[in-house]
Scaffold this active site. Structure first.
Site, PDB file in Angstrom:
ATOM      1  N   TYR A 144       0.848  -1.193   0.000  1.00  0.00           N
ATOM      2  CA  TYR A 144       0.000   0.000   0.000  1.00  0.00           C
ATOM      3  C   TYR A 144       0.883   1.242   0.000  1.00  0.00           C
ATOM      4  O   TYR A 144       1.808   1.332   0.796  1.00  0.00           O
ATOM      5  CB  TYR A 144      -0.894  -0.009   1.241  1.00  0.00           C
ATOM      6  CG  TYR A 144      -1.832   1.178   1.344  1.00  0.00           C
ATOM      7  CD1 TYR A 144      -2.887   1.329   0.450  1.00  0.00           C
ATOM      8  CD2 TYR A 144      -1.666   2.133   2.338  1.00  0.00           C
ATOM      9  CE1 TYR A 144      -3.748   2.418   0.546  1.00  0.00           C
ATOM     10  CE2 TYR A 144      -2.530   3.223   2.441  1.00  0.00           C
ATOM     11  CZ  TYR A 144      -3.567   3.359   1.541  1.00  0.00           C
ATOM     12  OH  TYR A 144      -4.423   4.435   1.646  1.00  0.00           O
ATOM     13  N   ASP A 239       9.191   2.958   0.172  1.00  0.00           N
ATOM     14  CA  ASP A 239       8.093   3.584   0.906  1.00  0.00           C
ATOM     15  C   ASP A 239       8.294   3.243   2.377  1.00  0.00           C
ATOM     16  O   ASP A 239       7.941   2.156   2.827  1.00  0.00           O
ATOM     17  CB  ASP A 239       6.742   3.063   0.389  1.00  0.00           C
ATOM     18  CG  ASP A 239       5.577   3.645   1.174  1.00  0.00           C
ATOM     19  OD1 ASP A 239       5.814   4.327   2.192  1.00  0.00           O
ATOM     20  OD2 ASP A 239       4.413   3.404   0.768  1.00  0.00           O
ATOM     21  N   LYS A 267       3.625   8.972   9.097  1.00  0.00           N
ATOM     22  CA  LYS A 267       3.461   8.355  10.417  1.00  0.00           C
ATOM     23  C   LYS A 267       4.463   8.883  11.462  1.00  0.00           C
ATOM     24  O   LYS A 267       4.312  10.024  11.872  1.00  0.00           O
ATOM     25  CB  LYS A 267       3.453   6.843  10.258  1.00  0.00           C
ATOM     26  CG  LYS A 267       2.281   6.471   9.320  1.00  0.00           C
ATOM     27  CD  LYS A 267       1.929   5.029   9.199  1.00  0.00           C
ATOM     28  CE  LYS A 267       0.627   4.907   8.430  1.00  0.00           C
ATOM     29  NZ  LYS A 267       0.684   4.096   7.232  1.00  0.00           N
TER      30      LYS A 267
END
Ligand SMILES: *Cc1c(COP(=O)(O)O)cnc(C)c1O
Length: 429
Positions: A144, A239, A267
Site C-alpha cells: 500500500y 516507501d 506516520k
C-alpha cells in the site's frame, strides 16, 4: 466489556459521514461489529467513550511509537500553537526537522515535507518520472502506498500483465502505467522489466511490508532488486511511511543495509500530526520546484504545529536509539507468548515480525507475499480479534494489517495480552 455509547455514536456518524468513518479500515468491516469511539489516550492505553480502557497495539497506525500523549511532543505542540498555527511562509523549524531527518537517515541529502504518506508517495513517483523521463512504475501486489490513483492497482491477472484498477474512479489510462510484481519474487520483477525495456521510471516497495500483515523481504530479493534497478537505470523507491523511524533511526535502509534512491515517510515523522515527506540525493531533489521543473506544493506543508511534533519525536528517537532495541525485545516477547499459546491449542499459525512490527496469520504456510497472506483463515481472525477486544486489547481490525507496538507498553501489558489469548484460544476453532 460494554461498547454501547460507541455504537450509538457510530449510528449518528453514519448519517453524516460515508460509512461513519474518515478512513475505511476504522469501520471494522472485515471483522464485523461496530468501531470503538475513543475519548482520550495516554501511554499504551486508549480510553473509549464507554469508559473502557484498552491496550493499544495500533498506535494510530504507527506514528505514536513512544505511546499516546507523549509529554515532549504535546508540550512542543502547545508552545508552538500559541505563536500561530499556520503562516504559508517559511519557518525555521522546517529546516531544523529537515536537518535532523537527513542526519538520521542514510543516503539522503534533502527532504520535502508534505501532509500525508499518500502525498509523499504520489510526489515521489512524479519526481522519479520527471527525473528519468520514463512513465511506467512497478509496484508489488499487497503493498500500500496511499490512495492516489497510480497505486490503487492490485493483482488479479498475474504479475506479468498490466494492472487493472481496483477502485472505480481510477482510469485504465492510469492503470496501464502501473505494473504489478509479486513480493519476494525477483523473477516477476525481471519479467516485467524485460517486457518494458527502457520504459520503467521506478520500482516502489514497502521494504518491510505492513499492509498485508507484516512481511519480511528475503535477503536475496531485496539485494537483487537493488542490483537490477541500478543496472536498468530504474529508481528504487522505498516507501518507509511505516518503517521510517520505526525499525531503527535510519529506517529499513539502515536495518536491511540497502540504499534506496528515493525514500518516503509519514506516520512517525509527524509524531501524531499530519506529516509526510520524501527525500533523496541532491541530484534528484534538484529536479523539484522551485529549483527544477517537477511541480509539487502544499498550503499546509511544513505546518509549524506538525513540524514541532515531528521535531520533538525525532529528537527523542535520535537521542535514545536504545528505544528501538527495547521495542524489538518487547515485540519478540509477545511473539513467543502468542506463538506458544496458539501451538498449545493446535491452532495453525504464522507469526511474522521485524522490530516493532508483528502480525499473526492463521495459516499453515509461510506468509511471504499477498497470495500467502490472503490464505489466512478470516473466521479465526474475526474470533481472535473480538475475543481479545472483549478483554480490552485493541488489535488492528483486519488480518492484512501489522501491529505497531509503542514503547509505553509494559511487560505486564504483554503478559496480560498473552493470557487473554489463552482465555480465548479454545473458542477460535
Ligand atoms: C500509511 C501508509 C501510507 C499512506 O499514508 P497516509 O498518511 O495514510 O496517506 C503509504 N505507505 C505506507 C507503507 C503506509 O503504511
Amino acid at each position: 466489556m460494554i461498547y454501547k455509547r460507541s455504537s450509538a455514536l457510530f449510528a449518528e456518524a453514519k448519517k453524516f459521514i460515508p460509512g461513519g468513518v474518515n478512513s475505511p479500515v476504522r469501520a471494522f468491516k472485515s471483522v464485523g461489529g461496530d468501531p470503538i469511539f475513543v475519548e482520550k489516550a495516554k501511554g499504551a492505553y486508549l480510553y473509549d467513550v464507554d469508559g473502557n480502557r484498552l491496550i493499544d497495539y495500533i498506535s494510530s497506525w504507527g506514528p505514536l511509537i513512544l505511546g499516546h500523549a507523549y509529554e515532549p511532543v504535546i508540550d512542543a505542540v502547545i508552545k508552538k500553537a500559541k505563536l500561530g498555527t499556520s503562516f504559508g511562509m517559511p519557518t525555521e523549524i522546517e529546516t531544523e526537522l529537515a536537518q535532523l531527518a537527513v542526519s538520521m537517515v542514510p543516503n539522503i541529502d534533502k527532504i520535502r515535507f508534505v501532509n500525508s504518506g499518500t502525498e509523499a508517495c504520489m510526489s515521489a513517483i512524479r519526481l522519479a518520472r520527471g527525473y528519468t523521463g520514463k512513465d511506467k512504475i512497478i509496484k508489488f501486489a499487497g503493498c500500500y502506498h496511499g490512495h492516489s490513483d497510480s497505486f490503487l492497482i492490485q493483482a488479479g491477472s498475474g504479475a506479468v500483465t498490466f494492472g487493472s484498477p481496483n477502485s472505480p474512479g481510477v482510469t485504465q489510462g492510469t492503470a496501464k502505467d502501473t505494473l504489478l510484481a509479486e513480493y519476494n519474487d525477483l523473477e516477476s520483477v525481471m519479467t516485467l522489466i524485460a517486457a518494458n525495456k527502457g520504459e520503467i521510471a521506478a520500482v516502489i516497495i514497502e521494504p518491510v511490508a505492513g499492509n498485508m500483515g507484516c512481511i519480511i523481504p528475503s535477503d536475496s530479493f531485496i539485494k537483487g532488486l537493488r542490483k537490477i534497478c541500478t543496472e536498468e537505470n530504474i529508481l528504487l523507491v522505498f516507501d518507509e511511511v511505516m518503517t521510517g523511524f520505526r525499525l531503527s533511526r535510519g529506517g529499513a535502509q539502515e536495518t536491511l543495509g540497502i540504499d534506496a534512491d528515493i525514500v518516503t515517510f509519514g506516520k512517525v515523522i509527524g509524531g501524531g500530526l499530519p506529516v509526510g515527506a520524501f527525500a533523496s540525493r541532491d541530484e534528484i531533489m534538484a529536479h523539484l520546484a522551485p529549483e527544477g521543473p517537477v511541480y509539487q506544493a502544499g498550503t499546509l506543508s511544513g505546518n509549524p504545529l506538525a513540524m514541532s511534533a515531528g521535531l520533538a519525536m525525532l529528537t527523542e528517537l535520535n537521542n535514545k536509539p536504545e528505544i528501538f532495541e527495547s521495542l524489538a525485545k518487547k515485540t519478540s516477547y509477545l511473539h513467543d507468548g502468542l506463538s506458544s499459546v496458539l501451538s498449545e491449542h493446535g491452532i495453525p499459525n504464522q507469526i511474522n515480525r521485524m522490530g516493532s512490527m508483528i502480525s499473526v496469520h492463521f495459516t499453515e504456510t509461510p506468509v511471504i507475499d499477498f497470495t500467502s497472506s490472503a490464505k489466512g483463515n478470516n473466521e479465526f481472525f474475526r474470533k481472535y480479534f473480538h475475543g481479545m477486544l472483549e478483554q480490552g486489547i485493541y488489535l488492528p481490525p483486519s488480518a492484512f494489517e501489522s501491529y505497531f507496538l509503542n514503547d509505553a507498553i509494559t511487560y505486564e501489558d504483554l503478559d496480560y495480552t498473552i493470557e487473554a489469548l489463552q482465555n480465548t484460544a479454545s473458542d477460535l476453532k
